[in-house]
Design a protein around this motif. Structure first.
Motif, mmCIF file in Angstrom:
data_model
loop_
_atom_site.group_PDB
_atom_site.id
_atom_site.type_symbol
_atom_site.label_atom_id
_atom_site.label_comp_id
_atom_site.label_asym_id
_atom_site.label_seq_id
_atom_site.Cartn_x
_atom_site.Cartn_y
_atom_site.Cartn_z
ATOM 1 N N THR A 31 16.055 35.791 30.038
ATOM 2 C CA THR A 31 15.572 37.163 29.961
ATOM 3 C C THR A 31 16.018 37.754 28.628
ATOM 4 O O THR A 31 16.784 37.139 27.884
ATOM 5 N N GLY A 32 15.563 38.972 28.349
ATOM 6 C CA GLY A 32 15.957 39.631 27.124
ATOM 7 C C GLY A 32 17.399 40.077 27.103
ATOM 8 O O GLY A 32 17.908 40.519 26.062
ATOM 9 N N GLN A 33 18.079 39.946 28.257
ATOM 10 C CA GLN A 33 19.484 40.371 28.343
ATOM 11 C C GLN A 33 20.357 39.286 28.957
ATOM 12 O O GLN A 33 21.338 39.568 29.639
ATOM 13 N N GLY A 34 20.008 38.041 28.724
ATOM 14 C CA GLY A 34 20.821 36.945 29.229
ATOM 15 C C GLY A 34 20.110 36.151 30.299
ATOM 16 O O GLY A 34 18.948 36.403 30.639
ATOM 17 N N ASP A 162 13.800 42.057 31.422
ATOM 18 C CA ASP A 162 12.357 42.087 31.201
ATOM 19 C C ASP A 162 11.594 41.142 32.128
ATOM 20 O O ASP A 162 10.422 40.847 31.887
ATOM 21 N N LYS A 163 12.218 40.673 33.194
ATOM 22 C CA LYS A 163 11.566 39.744 34.121
ATOM 23 C C LYS A 163 11.395 40.403 35.491
ATOM 24 O O LYS A 163 12.345 40.934 36.073
ATOM 25 N N ARG A 164 10.150 40.353 35.983
ATOM 26 C CA ARG A 164 9.827 40.916 37.305
ATOM 27 C C ARG A 164 9.665 39.757 38.289
ATOM 28 O O ARG A 164 8.784 38.912 38.128
ATOM 29 N N ASP A 182 1.890 42.085 36.233
ATOM 30 C CA ASP A 182 3.020 41.719 35.368
ATOM 31 C C ASP A 182 4.164 41.058 36.132
ATOM 32 O O ASP A 182 5.335 41.367 35.909
ATOM 33 N N ILE A 183 3.832 40.136 37.028
ATOM 34 C CA ILE A 183 4.848 39.406 37.767
ATOM 35 C C ILE A 183 5.166 38.117 37.005
ATOM 36 O O ILE A 183 4.282 37.310 36.720
ATOM 37 N N ASP A 184 6.426 37.941 36.665
ATOM 38 C CA ASP A 184 6.845 36.738 35.948
ATOM 39 C C ASP A 184 7.062 35.562 36.891
ATOM 40 O O ASP A 184 6.683 34.434 36.580
ATOM 41 N N ILE A 185 7.699 35.834 38.030
ATOM 42 C CA ILE A 185 8.002 34.774 38.997
ATOM 43 C C ILE A 185 7.664 35.287 40.391
ATOM 44 O O ILE A 185 8.036 36.412 40.753
ATOM 45 N N ALA A 186 6.976 34.463 41.177
ATOM 46 C CA ALA A 186 6.639 34.839 42.547
ATOM 47 C C ALA A 186 7.087 33.758 43.518
ATOM 48 O O ALA A 186 6.908 32.565 43.258
ATOM 49 N N LYS A 211 3.462 34.181 36.245
ATOM 50 C CA LYS A 211 3.641 33.108 35.265
ATOM 51 C C LYS A 211 4.166 31.835 35.935
ATOM 52 O O LYS A 211 3.767 30.726 35.599
ATOM 53 N N ILE A 212 5.085 32.015 36.896
ATOM 54 C CA ILE A 212 5.655 30.888 37.644
ATOM 55 C C ILE A 212 5.510 31.185 39.134
ATOM 56 O O ILE A 212 5.829 32.298 39.580
#
Length: 243
Positions: A31-34, A162-164, A182-186, A211-212
């Protein structure tokens, strides 16, 4: 073809005992923060670790020795069925500082915590949380009652930096799910007859395009089917031992 082969390789691990051995499989998501670390306990049960915060999803004692797992900063309960609301597991990882987020029906059994209704949005411990309706459209009990009626269960969208991340709970491919953005992982359930068929999972994934995609809580469902159905979709299917 590469995606299908990956699925077949992972399926080799699915013959493990019902009570998984620790340590459990993990994936690390940048993620943008680790790093966000996802621990796959099994069934509908997950652990997320991010910036010193440990999040347990539907802890279930049948799957793990919870005395050996990290204590929870946050616990999310999707609904009240015994494989999702397990008081011994919950109490083992709960501390006086743990926040439990749950449905109204769960609050009839679990004291304290926060009740979220479908559609509510909160920020808890710095994590944005959205409660998504989780319910059946088709699959019913012999009495004609839906296995999961509308308005009782929650899925949750958790935003880590930045990950949903969408954890669907026990549900089918509802209009609310298909409208997500805008779902990154489901994490989508596929345990018949209670939740979705592979076709329903593929229909939902094509609609909101995470995305995943991790199929989870999948019981005896043929995992090859969902990978084949989505092989031309812009969705990466990852199979982990979440029977």
């Amino acid at each position: 073809m590469k995606r299908i082969l990956s699925v077949l390789v992972v399926i080799l691990f699915l013959s493990q005992p019902a009570v998984a051995e620790q340590p459990f499989p993990q994936d690390t998501i940048k993620t943008g923060q680790g790093d966000l670390v996802i621990t796959f306990i099994g069934h509908g049960t997950l652990v997320f670790t991010f910036q010193g915060t440990t999040v347990h999803i539907d802890p279930f004692m049948q799957l793990a020795d919870y005395t050996a797992l990290p204590k929870a900063s946050l616990i999310f309960l999707t609904h009240h069925h015994r494989d999702h609301l397990d008081l011994p597991a919950l109490n083992e990882v709960r501390t006086p500082d743990t926040m439990v987020v749950m449905t109204k029906t769960c609050s009839e059994t679990v004291t304290g915590g926060i009740v979220m209704a479908n559609g509510e949005k909160l920020i808890i411990n710095g994590i944005t949380v959205e409660a998504v309706p989780a319910y059946n459209l088709v699959h019913r009990r012999d009495t004609g009652e839906l296995f999961h009626p509308k308005g009782i269960g929650n899925g949750y969208i958790l935003t880590f930096a930045d990950k949903r991340i969408y954890i669907a709970g026990d549900t089918e491919n509802t209009p609310e799910m298909k409208a997500l953005k805008d779902i990154d992982i489901a994490f989508l359930p596929m345990n018949l007859p209670y939740t979705m068929t592979p076709e329903m999972v593929a229909d939902a994934a094509r609609a909101f395009q995470p995305k995943i995609l991790y199929p989870y809580h999948y019981g005896e469902t043929d995992l090859n089917q969902v990978a084949l159905l989505l092989q031309s979709a812009p969705v990466e299917v990852r199979i982990r031992p979440m029977k």
